[in-house]
Design a protein around this motif. Structure first.
Motif, PDB file in Angstrom:
ATOM      1  N   PRO A 175       4.548  -4.078  -8.377  1.00  9.53           N
ATOM      2  CA  PRO A 175       3.247  -4.013  -7.686  1.00  9.53           C
ATOM      3  C   PRO A 175       2.856  -5.351  -7.058  1.00  9.53           C
ATOM      4  O   PRO A 175       2.262  -5.372  -5.983  1.00  9.53           O
ATOM      5  CB  PRO A 175       2.260  -3.654  -8.808  1.00  9.53           C
ATOM      6  CG  PRO A 175       3.079  -3.133  -9.913  1.00  9.53           C
ATOM      7  CD  PRO A 175       4.428  -3.750  -9.801  1.00  9.53           C
TER       8      PRO A 175
ATOM      9  N   ILE B 239      -5.670   0.956  -8.776  1.00  6.15           N
ATOM     10  CA  ILE B 239      -5.560   1.619 -10.060  1.00  6.15           C
ATOM     11  C   ILE B 239      -4.201   1.319 -10.673  1.00  6.15           C
ATOM     12  O   ILE B 239      -3.252   0.976  -9.975  1.00  6.15           O
ATOM     13  CB  ILE B 239      -5.683   3.160  -9.898  1.00  6.15           C
ATOM     14  CG1 ILE B 239      -4.803   3.613  -8.745  1.00  6.15           C
ATOM     15  CG2 ILE B 239      -7.117   3.581  -9.735  1.00  6.15           C
ATOM     16  CD1 ILE B 239      -4.872   5.077  -8.493  1.00  6.15           C
TER      17      ILE B 239
ATOM     18  N   LEU C  78       4.870  -6.024  -3.852  1.00 11.45           N
ATOM     19  CA  LEU C  78       4.348  -5.272  -2.710  1.00 11.45           C
ATOM     20  C   LEU C  78       3.072  -5.901  -2.168  1.00 11.45           C
ATOM     21  O   LEU C  78       2.752  -5.782  -1.000  1.00 11.45           O
ATOM     22  CB  LEU C  78       4.077  -3.819  -3.109  1.00 11.45           C
ATOM     23  CG  LEU C  78       5.328  -2.997  -3.375  1.00 11.45           C
ATOM     24  CD1 LEU C  78       4.978  -1.702  -4.070  1.00 11.45           C
ATOM     25  CD2 LEU C  78       6.086  -2.721  -2.098  1.00 11.45           C
TER      26      LEU C  78
ATOM     27  N   ILE D 292      -2.948  10.748  -5.280  1.00  9.10           N
ATOM     28  CA  ILE D 292      -1.679  11.435  -4.992  1.00  9.10           C
ATOM     29  C   ILE D 292      -1.974  12.804  -4.377  1.00  9.10           C
ATOM     30  O   ILE D 292      -1.337  13.209  -3.415  1.00  9.10           O
ATOM     31  CB  ILE D 292      -0.840  11.589  -6.278  1.00  9.10           C
ATOM     32  CG1 ILE D 292      -0.558  10.230  -6.913  1.00  9.10           C
ATOM     33  CG2 ILE D 292       0.420  12.365  -6.015  1.00  9.10           C
ATOM     34  CD1 ILE D 292       0.419   9.381  -6.165  1.00  9.10           C
TER      35      ILE D 292
ATOM     36  N   ALA E 150      -6.119   9.361  -8.647  1.00 12.41           N
ATOM     37  CA  ALA E 150      -5.112   8.376  -8.251  1.00 12.41           C
ATOM     38  C   ALA E 150      -4.872   8.378  -6.744  1.00 12.41           C
ATOM     39  O   ALA E 150      -4.364   7.399  -6.199  1.00 12.41           O
ATOM     40  CB  ALA E 150      -3.797   8.656  -8.971  1.00 12.41           C
TER      41      ALA E 150
ATOM     42  N   PRO F  20      -3.300   5.877  -2.348  1.00  9.07           N
ATOM     43  CA  PRO F  20      -3.202   5.394  -3.726  1.00  9.07           C
ATOM     44  C   PRO F  20      -3.200   3.864  -3.811  1.00  9.07           C
ATOM     45  O   PRO F  20      -3.844   3.283  -4.685  1.00  9.07           O
ATOM     46  CB  PRO F  20      -1.866   5.959  -4.208  1.00  9.07           C
ATOM     47  CG  PRO F  20      -1.608   7.147  -3.368  1.00  9.07           C
ATOM     48  CD  PRO F  20      -2.282   6.901  -2.054  1.00  9.07           C
ATOM     49  N   LYS F  21      -2.491   3.236  -2.880  1.00  9.41           N
ATOM     50  CA  LYS F  21      -2.349   1.778  -2.986  1.00  9.41           C
ATOM     51  C   LYS F  21      -3.638   1.044  -2.654  1.00  9.41           C
ATOM     52  O   LYS F  21      -3.787  -0.128  -2.946  1.00  9.41           O
ATOM     53  CB  LYS F  21      -1.207   1.288  -2.096  1.00  9.41           C
ATOM     54  CG  LYS F  21      -1.385   1.570  -0.632  1.00  9.41           C
ATOM     55  CD  LYS F  21      -0.236   0.910   0.132  1.00  9.41           C
ATOM     56  CE  LYS F  21      -0.284   1.273   1.596  1.00  9.41           C
ATOM     57  NZ  LYS F  21       0.756   0.605   2.353  1.00  9.41           N
TER      58      LYS F  21
END
Lengths: 295, 364
Positions: free
Chosen positions: B98, B76, B101, B51, B49, B71-72
């Protein structure tokens, strides 16, 4: 059956006795402030004379008016609240979420500071404030605040911030600890930046904590006496606050006018009581450990 | 999208959470990461991911190395065990977060949110807050939120663990169906081997941060490579007995104080090629043991405990100092204390080297 009824009855009894005493005290305050003289709780003549401080200065023109003093108190309390909340929520977030060397030491240090008797620090702080007063721009002559040095509202607020911060940081850290890591991770994956996560996801969820800490800090500042007394040049000065103003009425040279003291005391108390009535639920949060049931 | 993990490591201080992991997830496949808690499976997922940053090694999406991507930037969707819904936002705001954003147009946002919500059957709940939803509904909102941005990869971190048994069964089916319909690559972390068996096309079993085995569910069940996998997969678990492995009279035998079994020749040869030691651990699944009349039985044992499971009864037998559990068709006729004959399905036996814990039947 009898047992189950006995318990709440006992609890009420235990609560009623001290509550009555406190309520009687407030009642006396109210009646006194509107009376010429009183006998127990019985007024011996009603008057507004005790409240004349609202429209004239009872000690002569060289003393500041009650409204300036009230404004001073409000400014000092708001400044202190603002700094405490901003610094505590940032520090609390870092302490709750990040790993860095000295984190444990920092945490135990704040706890020790919280338990430290502030009286012992008054003299060293006096010298610190004198030193700050010499710094150009922020030391003195700042509009509204006066500055951050000795004998200014900002200086007093600064000292109170220092004493309030350990408490604030611990409270905020507790609130941040209650927010799951998954929520932050989820927001990061959804496409938020680190700052957006903090601002859009974390902060809305610790609103109760911020509310509680704000109220608590504001009340502490509003009622503060020792620190304003120590770090301003006296109760008649430009930077006098309400708790000091009250002291003008209690002097050694003239007979104390207790009815006027009661009126000023009540005046100082009213905002606090109103404030408390509307915010007590949020205030309880501070000891309740944050949110319950999801929101 | 194809996910490739190459020599992936993650250390937390001295602890090796993930140790030299190599894994390939093919495009459109659902792979389960299975293992007990603390085995490194969630750490692996969080590295995919973005993170956690890997301590070393590489993660590729198709051919692109994504180690450094945030991550962004990875496109995913992830579903957490705790659902991780934002409690201060309505269902609609949760699902569209999401998209907000990504600065998607308001009209399109509404359309996509409604579509995702309808797909999950929560179309009418869009203006509720998470606290007003049941656990199952919250899970659906979390799924809709993961799906709404049309991700290339879906990640699941024990998504069903907080649901009750009945709902879990239902969501299991729905997630699998959804993943197949969308054809999206998915990695599914779980400690529940039934979940892994039923949902995944391949299962990666992990323990102590090390990949134990990686293969199709049936492969893992029928031919476990290691003792750990053999014991971890399957419920009720496989029986293990310490035996001696012997070759004599042109045959191969497993012998202990209470039993002696001849195993099929080709299996014995395989074990011999694999340098099976004298002392081996024999494994047999409870369903591969039958209770029979005297002449064909391998050995005698005493009924110790009977646990009805509905369709079958799980019977624990004792013989010598050993215990063995067998599945018998319900209702099981025997009584506690009764002595009966057991027959083992010889072609379903497993042998493990007690030192290396590797299967002696492993094909090279």
């Amino acid at each position: 059956m009898l047992r189950s009824k006995l318990k709440p009855t006992l609890a009420y009894l235990v609560l009623i006795v001290p509550s009555t005493l406190i309520i009687l005290g407030f009642l006396w305050l109210l009646i006194t402030s509107f009376s010429t003289r009183i006998e127990g709780l019985r007024s011996l003549g009603w008057t507004l004379h005790n409240w004349r401080f609202l429209w004239e200065s009872p000690f002569g023109p060289q003393y500041p008016s009650i409204w300036l003093v009230t404004l001073n108190t409000l400014v000092m309390s708001l400044i202190m609240t603002l700094i405490v909340v901003v610094v505590s929520s940032l520090t609390g977030y870092a302490l709750s979420r990040m790993k860095f060397p000295g984190r444990k030491g920092f945490l135990s240090l704040t706890l020790i500071l919280h338990a430290f008797p502030s009286v012992t620090l008054l003299i060293p702080i006096y010298f610190v404030l004198l030193w700050i007063a010499k710094i150009p721009l922020i030391g003195r002559d700042v509009p509204l605040l006066g500055g951050f040095g000795y004998n200014t509202l900002g200086g007093v607020a600064l000292v109170m911030v220092a004493f309030q911060l350990p408490f604030g940081i611990w409270i905020m850290k507790g609130f941040f600890d209650n927010i799951s890591w998954d929520m932050e991770r989820s927001a990061l994956i959804d496409g938020a930046s680190r700052f957006k996560v903090w601002w859009q996801i974390i902060m809305p969820n610790i609103k109760p904590g911020i509310a509680a800490l704000s109220i608590f800090s504001f009340l502490t500042a509003w009622n503060a006496y020792l620190i304003p007394l120590t770090f301003t040049a006296g109760r008649a000065g430009k930077s006098a606050v309400l708790s000091l103003y009250l002291q003008n009425f209690i002097s050694e040279s003239v007979m104390t006018e207790w009815n006027a003291v009661a009126a000023v005391g009540l005046f100082q108390l009213v905002p606090v009581v109103l404030f408390f009535l509307f915010t007590q639920e949020a205030l309880l949060n501070i000891y309740g450990g944050g949110k319950k049931g999801g929101v | 999208m194809k996910i490739t993990l190459e020599a992936l490591n993650k250390h937390f201080g001295k602890v090796k959470a993930v140790d030299d992991l190599d894994l390939v997830v093919e495009n459109g496949e659902l792979v389960a990461l299975l293992g007990p808690s603390g085995c490194g499976k969630t750490t692996t997922l969080l590295m995919i991911a973005g993170i956690y940053k890997p301590s070393s090694g590489r993660i590729r999406f198709d051919e692109q190395v994504v180690n450094r991507l945030l991550p962004k930037e990875r496109n995913i969707g992830m579903v957490f065990q705790s659902y991780a819904l934002y409690p201060h936002m309505s269902t609609f705001d949760n699902i569209t977060y999401p998209l907000k954003l990504k600065k998607v147009r308001r009209g399109e946002m509404k359309e996509r949110a409604q579509k995702a919500a309808d797909m999950m059957g929560i179309g009418e709940l869009l203006d509720r807050k998470p606290a007003q939803l049941s656990g199952g509904q919250q899970q659906r909102v979390a799924l809709a939120r993961a799906l709404v941005k049309e991700p290339a990869i879906l990640l699941f971190d024990e998504p069903l663990s907080n649901l009750d048994a009945k709902l879990r069964l239902r969501m299991r089916g729905e997630i699998k169906r959804l993943q197949e319909d969308l054809g999206v690559t998915a990695v599914y972390v779980t400690h529940d081997q039934v979940e892994a068996m039923t949902m995944a096309s391949r299962i990666a079993v992990m323990n102590y941060g090390v990949l134990q085995t990686y293969g199709a569910p049936n492969q893992l069940y029928d031919h476990p490579d290691t003792l750990f996998v053999a014991g971890f997969i399957g419920a009720p678990p496989m029986n293990f007995l310490e035996t001696r492995f012997e070759e004599r009279d042109n045959g191969f035998y497993l012998r202990s104080q209470a039993l002696e079994i001849r195993i099929p020749d080709e299996r014995g040869v395989l074990a011999k090629q694999n340098d099976a030691p004298q002392q081996v651990i024999m494994g047999i699944r409870p369903e591969d043991i039958t209770i029979v009349a005297e002449p064909e039985g391998d050995f005698r044992a005493e009924v110790y405990l009977i646990e009805p499971l509905g369709r079958e009864d799980l019977v624990t037998f004792r013989f010598g100092d050993e215990e063995i559990r067998a599945l018998a068709p319900a209702p099981f006729g025997g009584r506690i204390g009764e002595r009966m004959f057991l027959k083992l399905a010889k072609e379903k036996l497993h042998l493990f080297n007690p030192e290396t814990e590797v299967s002696s039947f492993k094909e090279r």
